[in-house]
Design an enzyme around this catalytic site. Structure first.
Site, PDB file in Angstrom:
ATOM      1  CE  LYS A 246      -2.109  -1.381   3.843  1.00 11.87           C
ATOM      2  NZ  LYS A 246      -1.569  -2.726   3.703  1.00 11.87           N
ATOM      3  CG  LEU A 248       6.245   0.040  -3.640  1.00 12.03           C
ATOM      4  CD1 LEU A 248       7.607   0.661  -3.513  1.00 12.03           C
ATOM      5  CD2 LEU A 248       6.526  -1.677  -3.842  1.00 12.03           C
ATOM      6  CG  HIS A 382      12.124  -8.887  -4.749  1.00 11.71           C
ATOM      7  ND1 HIS A 382      12.401  -7.773  -3.999  1.00 11.71           N
ATOM      8  CD2 HIS A 382      10.713  -9.041  -4.427  1.00 11.71           C
ATOM      9  CE1 HIS A 382      11.405  -7.060  -3.140  1.00 11.71           C
ATOM     10  NE2 HIS A 382      10.447  -7.750  -3.737  1.00 11.71           N
ATOM     11  CG  HIS A 465      -0.023 -36.739  13.536  1.00 10.48           C
ATOM     12  ND1 HIS A 465      -1.141 -36.319  14.640  1.00 10.48           N
ATOM     13  CD2 HIS A 465      -0.266 -35.270  12.808  1.00 10.48           C
ATOM     14  CE1 HIS A 465      -1.799 -35.281  14.407  1.00 10.48           C
ATOM     15  NE2 HIS A 465      -1.076 -34.775  13.196  1.00 10.48           N
ATOM     16  CD  GLU A 466       2.891 -34.268  10.071  1.00  9.27           C
ATOM     17  OE1 GLU A 466       2.467 -33.803   8.825  1.00  9.27           O
ATOM     18  OE2 GLU A 466       2.886 -33.511  10.981  1.00  9.27           O
ATOM     19  CG  ASP A 541      -4.314 -31.161  12.714  1.00  7.93           C
ATOM     20  OD1 ASP A 541      -3.672 -30.410  11.924  1.00  7.93           O
ATOM     21  OD2 ASP A 541      -3.493 -32.233  13.011  1.00  7.93           O
TER      22      ASP A 541
END
Length: 662
Positions: A246, A248, A382, A465-466, A541
């Site tokens: 904003k 910029l 960049h 779990h993952e 989760d």
């Protein structure tokens, strides 16, 4: 403060001419006197003078009691007279006989009150039988103790001087010190020297640039619009999430228009004294009119522009008076002012309606987080500043933009900087693709916690779990594409980490939300299936699942029992529920029903895919990090086409550089 001058200056006389026989070994010092040094020096001098005076007085005078005065002096006829000074103490004046016998002078004693002193003195002389004609004479006088007077007013004087220098140092030069505290502190940028940002330097904000381009054209050629009877909008609100650019784009507007640009913050107008903020607003717009055409940019305007009904302020406080003055100044513009006011905020919902009406801030320019092509443009800006490897992916910006969904412009700049820092930390000659991937992981999940070592049982729990999350997402049609799964602890409290690439979508169906909730429950359901006891690792989760289910019921109209209503509260001060207790009970039942439905669905899927879960978990235990290619090798390709076109366009390609990295 002493400053050592150059040796050459020591060789010059007061007229600036060189001395003939100047000694080169002589060091010349000058004393630079400032107001603060003068204040400190004066304070030390006054206090030292006071203590010196008191010590000298103490050596010449002696305090005695009334009983001592009566016994040692009055009863022995050594007193010539008494002088009562300021009704507070009595000075004893001895006669010649008393001076010769005692060799003391300057005796005095406190009297308490005049009535008590006179009574005690009369009784003492009555006891000795002294007649009225021969009694000790008493004189009354008043003396001014200038030392005491100065010391009484000295603290107040020093405080005023200190406040003067404090305000003088806090106000920029030329603002008049303490008398200029009502002057505005807006910083002026000269278009020829300061504002070098152009629209070509702002990437990923195409729509916003088109909106503000009209302001630029007006400031460059206002007569063109005025001849047609048109009026340019007097102000625009630039709203959006933090880091989207904003400030910029406001600066780029000033750079393109080639006009003075005044920048300030909303908090600059908020002052301790009532009326100072309003005075600063008046001074700012007076300066803007004197330098028109120009642009005034007020960043974080919500600091003074909050709604007067719900901003929490009551009565005639400083913030409200400042807002009123801002409303008056903006409404007082004429068509010939040629002043454009831009304001930035990420809390447009709390702004006062009077501030947002046409005639003040006519335009509301929403600056959202960039999409895929916008992120690609920002990366191109960049990446020019980095020393990239000659063999790096030619379409690096496209690949990185795909890996960073939901990133703002500030986040992208941070990723590029982190990649360069990572390359330097690894002693690399160039910035490679692997450095960008590590930087993205660090920005999303935090730094790897190498010091946090899990035991074998904890590693197995995290791995399964993952694996539950990964397998559910692999076999759910509307789940986001999986890129990487890790069981390395990271800085944000996560013991495991999974990176998904959601597409840029704007509408979510009930089926898509259910698939996301099912995948989010995959971790806990996998723990229930493979271990005797569950852990606390699924708390985040559950939070996500509860929020999605509650939104489906109370905001999105996806519950038949609750109906097509929206119970989202828009007033931050409203502490009451917008529904009855009976409706609240129905909402609770519907939220639980949706979550339980997703749980049963997730549990059935993981039971059916138990072999796949074990394969993924054991692979994680062996390698700690697995990628999409590992998932394809273990489970085969996903049975559904990817909904993210950029995924196939940028991430399915594997050039020679990536092969070398492997």
């Amino acid at each position: 403060m002493l400053k050592k001058q150059a040796q050459e200056e020591g060789k010059k006389d007061k007229n600036g001419k060189p001395k003939v026989n100047a000694d080169p070994n002589v060091q010349v010092y000058t004393l630079e006197i400032t107001g603060r040094n003068l204040l400190i020096g004066a304070s030390i001098f006054i206090y030292l003078s006071y203590f010196f005076f008191m010590s000298s007085n103490d050596s010449d005078s002696q305090e005695i009691s009334f009983q001592q005065f009566r016994t040692d002096y009055l009863d022995k006829n050594l007193v010539a007279k008494l002088v009562v000074v300021n009704d507070s103490y009595a000075e004893v004046i001895l006669n010649q006989n008393g001076k010769q016998q005692t060799h003391s002078d300057g005796l005095w004693f406190g009297i308490g009150s005049v009535e008590s002193f006179e009574h005690n003195l009369a009784r003492a002389q009555d006891d000795r039988g002294i007649s009225e004609d021969f009694r000790v004479p008493v004189l009354y006088t008043r003396k001014t103790n200038w030392t005491s007077t100065v010391l009484n007013i000295l603290p107040t004087g020093l405080l005023l001087v200190f406040m003067y220098f404090m305000f003088k140092s806090s106000v920029p030069s030329g603002k008049g010190g303490i008398f200029g505290m009502s002057k505005n502190t807006a910083r002026k940028f000269n278009p020829e020297t300061d504002v070098k940002v152009k629209f070509e330097d702002v990437a990923g904000l195409g729509e916003a640039k088109e909106e503000v381009m009209e302001f630029v054209k007006f400031l460059k050629n206002p007569k063109k619009y005025e001849d047609l009877g048109a009026k340019i909008p007097r102000g625009a609100i630039l709203s959006g999430p933090p880091g989207t650019g904003k400030t910029l784009i406001a600066k780029a507007t000033a750079g393109e228009a080639g006009v003075p640009f005044y920048s300030c913050s909303g908090s600059d107008f908020y002052q301790m004294f009532v009326g100072v903020g309003a005075s600063k607003v008046r001074d700012l717009f007076k300066m803007a009119r004197e330098n028109a055409p120009c642009i005034v940019f007020v960043d974080e305007i919500d600091a003074i522009g909050k709604s007067r009904s719900s901003g929490g302020a009551r009565g005639n406080d400083e913030r409200e008076s400042t807002l009123n003055q801002l409303l008056v100044e903006m409404d007082g513009f004429t068509a010939s002012d040629h002043i454009v006011v831009l304001a930035g905020t990420n809390r447009v919902d709390v702004l006062d309606s009077a501030l947002m009406r046409p005639g003040r801030f006519d335009r509301h320019i929403q600056i959202d987080k960039p999409e895929l092509e916008g992120r690609k443009e920002i990366f191109n800006v960049h990446l020019k500043k980095l020393t990239l490897s000659p063999t790096i992916d030619k379409d690096l910006s496209g690949r990185l933009s795909t890996l960073t969904p939901g990133f703002s412009g500030a986040d992208i700049a941070n990723v590029c900087n982190e990649a360069a820092l990572t390359a330097a930390r690894m002693e690399a000659e160039f910035v490679e693709l692997v450095h960008f991937e590590l930087a993205i992981e660090r920005v999303i999940g935090g730094i790897e916690k190498k010091s946090k070592v899990l035991n074998e049982q904890e590693r197995r729990v995290v791995a399964y779990h993952e694996a539950g999350h990964a397998v559910c997402g692999w076999y759910l049609k509307y789940a986001d594409p999986l890129l990487k799964v890790s069981i390395i602890p990271r800085g944000r409290g996560a013991l495991g980490y999974a990176q998904y690439l959601p597409p840029d979508i704007y509408l979510m169906s009930a089926k898509q939300l259910e698939d996301r909730m099912t995948m989010a429950l995959g971790g806990r359901m996998s723990e229930e299936l493979h271990f005797a006891s569950v852990t606390s690792g699924a708390s985040d989760d559950f939070k996500k699942v509860t929020n999605m289910a509650t939104a489906m019921v109370t905001q999105l109209g996806m519950s038949k029992k609750v109906g097509y209503v929206n119970y989202e509260s828009t007033d931050s001060d409203d502490l009451t529920k917008p529904f009855s207790e009976e409706t609240a009970s129905i909402i609770d039942e519907e939220v639980r029903r949706i979550i339980n439905m997703c749980r049963e669905r997730c549990l059935a899927m993981l039971k059916d895919k138990s072999t796949e879960v074990a394969l993924v978990a054991e692979e994680l235990l062996a390698k700690e990090v697995i990628t999409r290619e590992d998932m394809i090798r273990l489970l085969g390709k996903r049975p559904f086409p990817e909904r993210n076109d950029a995924f196939d366009k940028y991430l399915e390609k594997r050039d020679a550089t990536e092969s070398q990295e492997k």
